[in-house]
Scaffold this motif. Sequence first.
Motif, PDB file in Angstrom:
ATOM      1  N   SER A 267       0.669  -1.128   0.135  1.00  9.36           N
ATOM      2  CA  SER A 267       0.135  -0.017  -0.472  1.00  9.36           C
ATOM      3  C   SER A 267       0.980   1.024   0.140  1.00  9.36           C
ATOM      4  O   SER A 267       2.310   0.926   0.398  1.00  9.36           O
ATOM      5  CB  SER A 267      -1.117   0.141   1.161  1.00  9.36           C
ATOM      6  OG  SER A 267      -0.165   0.017   2.593  1.00  9.36           O
ATOM      7  N   ARG A 268       0.075   2.477  -0.645  1.00 10.65           N
ATOM      8  CA  ARG A 268       1.063   3.697  -0.312  1.00 10.65           C
ATOM      9  C   ARG A 268       0.107   4.736   0.030  1.00 10.65           C
ATOM     10  O   ARG A 268      -0.990   5.623  -1.187  1.00 10.65           O
ATOM     11  CB  ARG A 268       1.731   3.856  -2.302  1.00 10.65           C
ATOM     12  CG  ARG A 268       2.280   5.582  -2.072  1.00 10.65           C
ATOM     13  CD  ARG A 268       3.121   5.503  -3.393  1.00 10.65           C
ATOM     14  NE  ARG A 268       3.332   6.264  -3.442  1.00 10.65           N
ATOM     15  CZ  ARG A 268       4.130   7.078  -4.696  1.00 10.65           C
ATOM     16  NH1 ARG A 268       4.323   5.275  -5.698  1.00 10.65           N
ATOM     17  NH2 ARG A 268       5.301   8.156  -4.760  1.00 10.65           N
ATOM     18  N   PRO A 269      -0.154   4.788   1.495  1.00 10.12           N
ATOM     19  CA  PRO A 269      -1.031   5.778   1.855  1.00 10.12           C
ATOM     20  C   PRO A 269      -0.438   7.192   1.956  1.00 10.12           C
ATOM     21  O   PRO A 269      -1.676   7.872   1.590  1.00 10.12           O
ATOM     22  CB  PRO A 269      -1.589   5.069   3.388  1.00 10.12           C
ATOM     23  CG  PRO A 269       0.465   4.360   3.175  1.00 10.12           C
ATOM     24  CD  PRO A 269       1.025   3.790   2.241  1.00 10.12           C
ATOM     25  N   GLN A 270       0.595   7.912   1.885  1.00  8.55           N
ATOM     26  CA  GLN A 270       1.253   8.900   1.069  1.00  8.55           C
ATOM     27  C   GLN A 270       2.430   8.324   0.195  1.00  8.55           C
ATOM     28  O   GLN A 270       3.033   7.899  -0.642  1.00  8.55           O
ATOM     29  CB  GLN A 270       2.266   8.876   2.808  1.00  8.55           C
ATOM     30  CG  GLN A 270       0.982   9.216   3.593  1.00  8.55           C
ATOM     31  CD  GLN A 270       2.030   9.757   5.047  1.00  8.55           C
ATOM     32  OE1 GLN A 270       2.393  11.164   4.742  1.00  8.55           O
ATOM     33  NE2 GLN A 270       1.324   9.257   5.882  1.00  8.55           N
ATOM     34  N   ASP A 271       2.451   9.767   0.076  1.00  7.14           N
ATOM     35  CA  ASP A 271       3.392  10.251  -1.706  1.00  7.14           C
ATOM     36  C   ASP A 271       4.570   9.621  -1.104  1.00  7.14           C
ATOM     37  O   ASP A 271       5.367   8.600  -2.784  1.00  7.14           O
ATOM     38  CB  ASP A 271       3.625  11.609  -1.736  1.00  7.14           C
ATOM     39  CG  ASP A 271       4.399  11.500  -3.433  1.00  7.14           C
ATOM     40  OD1 ASP A 271       5.547  12.728  -3.453  1.00  7.14           O
ATOM     41  OD2 ASP A 271       4.516  11.718  -4.309  1.00  7.14           O
ATOM     42  N   ARG A 272       5.360   9.640  -0.205  1.00  5.07           N
ATOM     43  CA  ARG A 272       6.406   8.497  -0.068  1.00  5.07           C
ATOM     44  C   ARG A 272       6.706   8.066   0.692  1.00  5.07           C
ATOM     45  O   ARG A 272       7.298   7.549   1.313  1.00  5.07           O
ATOM     46  CB  ARG A 272       7.527  10.080   0.559  1.00  5.07           C
ATOM     47  CG  ARG A 272       8.017  11.116  -0.871  1.00  5.07           C
ATOM     48  CD  ARG A 272       8.413  12.632  -0.314  1.00  5.07           C
ATOM     49  NE  ARG A 272       8.126  13.202   0.421  1.00  5.07           N
ATOM     50  CZ  ARG A 272       8.732  14.852   0.880  1.00  5.07           C
ATOM     51  NH1 ARG A 272       9.285  14.849   0.795  1.00  5.07           N
ATOM     52  NH2 ARG A 272       7.019  14.912   2.003  1.00  5.07           N
ATOM     53  N   GLN A 273       5.430   6.945   0.694  1.00  4.41           N
ATOM     54  CA  GLN A 273       5.747   6.241   1.862  1.00  4.41           C
ATOM     55  C   GLN A 273       5.219   4.959   1.320  1.00  4.41           C
ATOM     56  O   GLN A 273       3.754   4.805   0.976  1.00  4.41           O
ATOM     57  CB  GLN A 273       4.628   6.589   2.901  1.00  4.41           C
ATOM     58  CG  GLN A 273       4.700   5.101   4.586  1.00  4.41           C
ATOM     59  CD  GLN A 273       4.126   5.370   5.263  1.00  4.41           C
ATOM     60  OE1 GLN A 273       2.832   6.644   4.872  1.00  4.41           O
ATOM     61  NE2 GLN A 273       3.885   5.224   6.571  1.00  4.41           N
ATOM     62  N   PHE A 274       5.496   3.516   1.254  1.00  2.75           N
ATOM     63  CA  PHE A 274       5.164   2.337   0.662  1.00  2.75           C
ATOM     64  C   PHE A 274       5.400   1.871   1.888  1.00  2.75           C
ATOM     65  O   PHE A 274       6.574   1.572   2.616  1.00  2.75           O
ATOM     66  CB  PHE A 274       6.440   2.256   0.044  1.00  2.75           C
ATOM     67  CG  PHE A 274       5.622   1.120  -1.582  1.00  2.75           C
ATOM     68  CD1 PHE A 274       7.038   0.292  -2.264  1.00  2.75           C
ATOM     69  CD2 PHE A 274       4.801   0.744  -1.696  1.00  2.75           C
ATOM     70  CE1 PHE A 274       6.111  -0.227  -3.155  1.00  2.75           C
ATOM     71  CE2 PHE A 274       3.612   0.863  -3.007  1.00  2.75           C
ATOM     72  CZ  PHE A 274       4.943  -0.339  -3.008  1.00  2.75           C
ATOM     73  N   ILE A 275       3.964   0.225   2.075  1.00  4.16           N
ATOM     74  CA  ILE A 275       3.957  -0.600   3.522  1.00  4.16           C
ATOM     75  C   ILE A 275       3.869  -1.739   2.370  1.00  4.16           C
ATOM     76  O   ILE A 275       3.274  -2.266   2.030  1.00  4.16           O
ATOM     77  CB  ILE A 275       2.877  -0.262   3.897  1.00  4.16           C
ATOM     78  CG1 ILE A 275       3.320   0.980   4.762  1.00  4.16           C
ATOM     79  CG2 ILE A 275       2.927  -1.321   5.035  1.00  4.16           C
ATOM     80  CD1 ILE A 275       1.629   1.740   5.700  1.00  4.16           C
ATOM     81  N   LEU A 276       4.560  -3.058   2.987  1.00  6.19           N
ATOM     82  CA  LEU A 276       4.293  -4.400   2.342  1.00  6.19           C
ATOM     83  C   LEU A 276       3.841  -5.182   3.816  1.00  6.19           C
ATOM     84  O   LEU A 276       4.513  -4.696   4.835  1.00  6.19           O
ATOM     85  CB  LEU A 276       5.509  -4.836   2.288  1.00  6.19           C
ATOM     86  CG  LEU A 276       5.954  -6.485   1.614  1.00  6.19           C
ATOM     87  CD1 LEU A 276       5.287  -6.346  -0.054  1.00  6.19           C
ATOM     88  CD2 LEU A 276       7.496  -6.877   1.385  1.00  6.19           C
ATOM     89  N   SER A 277       2.496  -5.983   3.379  1.00  4.54           N
ATOM     90  CA  SER A 277       2.130  -6.525   4.363  1.00  4.54           C
ATOM     91  C   SER A 277       1.521  -7.860   3.770  1.00  4.54           C
ATOM     92  O   SER A 277       1.747  -8.191   2.899  1.00  4.54           O
ATOM     93  CB  SER A 277       0.850  -5.919   4.923  1.00  4.54           C
ATOM     94  OG  SER A 277       0.704  -4.175   4.848  1.00  4.54           O
ATOM     95  N   SER A 278       1.345  -8.498   4.799  1.00  7.49           N
ATOM     96  CA  SER A 278       0.842 -10.399   5.123  1.00  7.49           C
ATOM     97  C   SER A 278      -0.125 -10.389   6.116  1.00  7.49           C
ATOM     98  O   SER A 278       0.526 -10.011   7.681  1.00  7.49           O
ATOM     99  CB  SER A 278       2.261 -11.175   5.260  1.00  7.49           C
ATOM    100  OG  SER A 278       1.382 -12.262   4.744  1.00  7.49           O
ATOM    101  N   LYS A 279      -1.044 -10.879   5.903  1.00 13.01           N
ATOM    102  CA  LYS A 279      -1.728 -11.427   7.078  1.00 13.01           C
ATOM    103  C   LYS A 279      -1.231 -12.924   7.773  1.00 13.01           C
ATOM    104  O   LYS A 279      -1.105 -12.830   8.835  1.00 13.01           O
ATOM    105  CB  LYS A 279      -3.190 -11.540   6.534  1.00 13.01           C
ATOM    106  CG  LYS A 279      -4.125 -10.427   5.601  1.00 13.01           C
ATOM    107  CD  LYS A 279      -5.273 -10.213   5.348  1.00 13.01           C
ATOM    108  CE  LYS A 279      -6.142  -9.154   4.455  1.00 13.01           C
ATOM    109  NZ  LYS A 279      -7.341  -9.575   4.699  1.00 13.01           N
TER     110      LYS A 279
END
Lengths: 115, 113
Positions: free
Chosen positions: A67-79
């Motif tokens: 997900s990219r909630p902000q211009d310069r933030q990138f998040i990698l996730s797993s459930k």
Amino acid sequence: SQTIHQWPATLVQPVGSPLSLECTVEGTSNPNLYWYRQAAGRGLQLLFYSVGIGQISSEVPQNLSASRPQDRQFILSSKKLLLSDSGFYLCAWSLTGMSGTYEQYFGPGTRLTVT
Amino acid sequence: SQKIEQNSEALNIQEGKTATLTCNYTNYSPAYLQWYRQDPGRGPVFLLLIRENEKEKRKERLKVTFDTTLKQSLFHITASQPADSATYLCASPPDNYGQNFVFGPGTRLSVLP
């Protein structure tokens, strides 16, 4: 100057637990952002890339999401992590110009071990 | 699908010699190729970019060539030093102006004193 941050640096998680890795970039606007995974002794595998907020392209089907909630933030996730999710995770950024997309700048990486 | 190959998994050379690493691509024609250096436990660091209309690019002791006929790029390190020991990766977009990248598996270079 531009800098890229990734955290945590190392992570040990049990199978089935959730995951959240964060990457932030400073000193630039509207960068392309990337998540790669590198298995031990192997090459870089592109997992996700994003050309703007909320725009995510997935390269490999898996139990990971980005997900990219902000211009310069990138998040990698797993459930729920799998053993095969172990590896070295790298975030990178680049800019796109008139002649195409230019060089990528990588973060320090997160070493993930799923036990 | 697009593919990048680096023909040597590992390369050992003597200090002072020229190291030559090869990158071959198949099933596409990239607009440019990039070369990166990666040290153990670190992220790759960009070294050089060469476009399809450029035959050669130089930066200090580094030289990169791009041969679209052979579908190949060569990466040279002249007067190699032990500090040049690292894994070297080539990369390209999968098509003209693509915003994602394909990386080769890398060549691990060891420069022996």
